[in-house]
Design an enzyme around this catalytic site. Structure first.
Site, PDB file in Angstrom:
ATOM      1  N   GLY A  12       0.688  -1.107   0.053  1.00  0.00           N
ATOM      2  CA  GLY A  12      -0.004  -0.057  -0.029  1.00  0.00           C
ATOM      3  C   GLY A  12       0.928   1.168   0.094  1.00  0.00           C
ATOM      4  O   GLY A  12       0.363   2.355   0.404  1.00  0.00           O
ATOM      5  N   VAL A  13       1.942   1.192  -0.201  1.00  0.00           N
ATOM      6  CA  VAL A  13       2.698   2.431  -0.220  1.00  0.00           C
ATOM      7  C   VAL A  13       2.948   3.039  -1.555  1.00  0.00           C
ATOM      8  O   VAL A  13       3.437   4.075  -1.998  1.00  0.00           O
ATOM      9  CB  VAL A  13       4.421   2.322   0.235  1.00  0.00           C
ATOM     10  N   GLY A  14       2.395   2.501  -2.961  1.00  0.00           N
ATOM     11  CA  GLY A  14       2.278   3.101  -4.105  1.00  0.00           C
ATOM     12  C   GLY A  14       3.149   2.482  -5.058  1.00  0.00           C
ATOM     13  O   GLY A  14       3.691   3.165  -5.916  1.00  0.00           O
ATOM     14  N   LYS A  34       5.196  -8.447 -13.605  1.00  0.00           N
ATOM     15  CA  LYS A  34       4.588  -8.549 -12.189  1.00  0.00           C
ATOM     16  C   LYS A  34       4.774  -9.930 -12.239  1.00  0.00           C
ATOM     17  O   LYS A  34       3.907 -10.856 -12.488  1.00  0.00           O
ATOM     18  CB  LYS A  34       3.194  -8.331 -12.155  1.00  0.00           C
ATOM     19  N   THR A  38      -1.395 -11.177  -6.749  1.00  0.00           N
ATOM     20  CA  THR A  38      -2.325 -11.951  -5.752  1.00  0.00           C
ATOM     21  C   THR A  38      -3.639 -10.819  -5.429  1.00  0.00           C
ATOM     22  O   THR A  38      -3.387  -9.769  -5.658  1.00  0.00           O
ATOM     23  CB  THR A  38      -1.472 -12.148  -4.267  1.00  0.00           C
ATOM     24  N   ALA A 108       6.140  -7.736  -4.884  1.00  0.00           N
ATOM     25  CA  ALA A 108       4.676  -7.998  -4.255  1.00  0.00           C
ATOM     26  C   ALA A 108       4.890  -7.809  -2.927  1.00  0.00           C
ATOM     27  O   ALA A 108       5.603  -8.359  -2.275  1.00  0.00           O
ATOM     28  CB  ALA A 108       4.292  -9.618  -4.347  1.00  0.00           C
ATOM     29  N   GLY A 109       4.265  -6.813  -2.390  1.00  0.00           N
ATOM     30  CA  GLY A 109       4.371  -6.353  -1.096  1.00  0.00           C
ATOM     31  C   GLY A 109       5.860  -5.737  -0.888  1.00  0.00           C
ATOM     32  O   GLY A 109       6.384  -4.847  -1.611  1.00  0.00           O
ATOM     33  N   GLY A 168       5.836   7.486  -2.329  1.00  0.00           N
ATOM     34  CA  GLY A 168       4.615   7.057  -3.286  1.00  0.00           C
ATOM     35  C   GLY A 168       3.528   7.797  -3.229  1.00  0.00           C
ATOM     36  O   GLY A 168       2.596   7.807  -4.049  1.00  0.00           O
ATOM     37  N   PRO A 196       2.802  12.866  -6.195  1.00  0.00           N
ATOM     38  CA  PRO A 196       1.759  13.736  -5.533  1.00  0.00           C
ATOM     39  C   PRO A 196       0.597  12.579  -4.918  1.00  0.00           C
ATOM     40  O   PRO A 196       0.295  11.689  -5.616  1.00  0.00           O
ATOM     41  CB  PRO A 196       1.204  14.562  -6.389  1.00  0.00           C
TER      42      PRO A 196
END
Length: 232
Positions: A12-14, A34, A38, A108-109, A168, A196
């Site tokens: 979730g950091v971008g 990729k 998942t 991933a992650g 991110g 941004p």
């Protein structure tokens, strides 16, 4: 090799938006990989579809897909689908490198998320084996310093080149913690870009990408000027 791996300090950091920005600014023939997607059903659009939507790049390669929103090794086990083997992933990326000017690989992650249950290989292993640099996408706010230091430290231990750090999602109205963190992040490694907040929803994505990434990555972002402007 012309391969660049994009990882993050966590989920979730971008990473996907950062990958799209890097793809939008890359010159020549670009492919995006990729290794394992998942949390997305078989026919649903995944991260690579988002990269294409934002960047316009269409050469996309997804090696494995699992429907459950888990780390790849758990997602493969729960679904009963085959794991993505390290040798296969490395070979396919090397083959793409021979065909393109730039290959971007979105993990991933975070850096040390396992792809398999046996050898538990990670994107850190992939970078080390292919001898390619890594961009680390990180958060702006409170907590990012520890997460980023741990990720950067592990790359150093493994002898993997840190190509740069990308924030991110830089808030429209950054709080004091975010503003203070910029200097500390820049001390951990080159600040390669600051994206941004809500960039994925901006209609002029490619223009924004060039403004958000440093010249090394095809942009015009000045990290020093940014740091001087925001640091209290």
């Amino acid at each position: 090799m012309s391969v660049l791996i994009v990882t993050g300090t966590g989920t979730g950091v971008g990473k996907t938006v950062a990958t799209a920005a890097l793809a939008a600014c890359a010159g020549g023939s670009v492919a995006v990989v990729k290794p394992a997607q998942t949390g997305v059903g078989r026919c649903a659009p995944g991260d690579l579809a988002e990269v294409t939507r934002l960047s316009g790049v269409t050469e996309m390669h997804e090696f494995a897909r699992y429907p459950d929103p888990l780390s790849p090794h758990h997602a493969a086990r729960v679904s009963g689908l085959a794991e993505l083997e390290f040798a296969d992933a490395a070979r396919r990326i090397a083959d793409l490198d021979a065909l393109h000017d730039q290959v971007l690989v979105e993990g991933a992650g975070g850096l040390l998320v396992p792809f398999t249950s046996g050898d538990r290989w990670t994107v850190a292993d992939l970078a080390g084996s292919l001898h390619v640099p890594v961009v680390v996408v990180t958060a702006a706010g409170l907590g990012t310093l520890n997460h980023t230091a741990l990720t950067v430290g592990r790359l150093a231990e493994d002898g993997v080149e840190l190509a740069g750090l990308v924030i991110g999602s830089w808030p429209d109205a950054p709080d004091l913690a975010a503003r203070c963190n910029v200097a500390d992040l820049a001390a951990m490694g080159p600040l390669a870009g600051v994206l941004p907040e809500h960039m994925a929803g901006m209609r002029d994505f490619r223009t924004r990408a060039r403004a958000a990434l440093t010249p090394r990555f095809g942009g015009r972002f000045d990290a020093v000027s940014f740091g001087n402007a925001v640091t209290p």
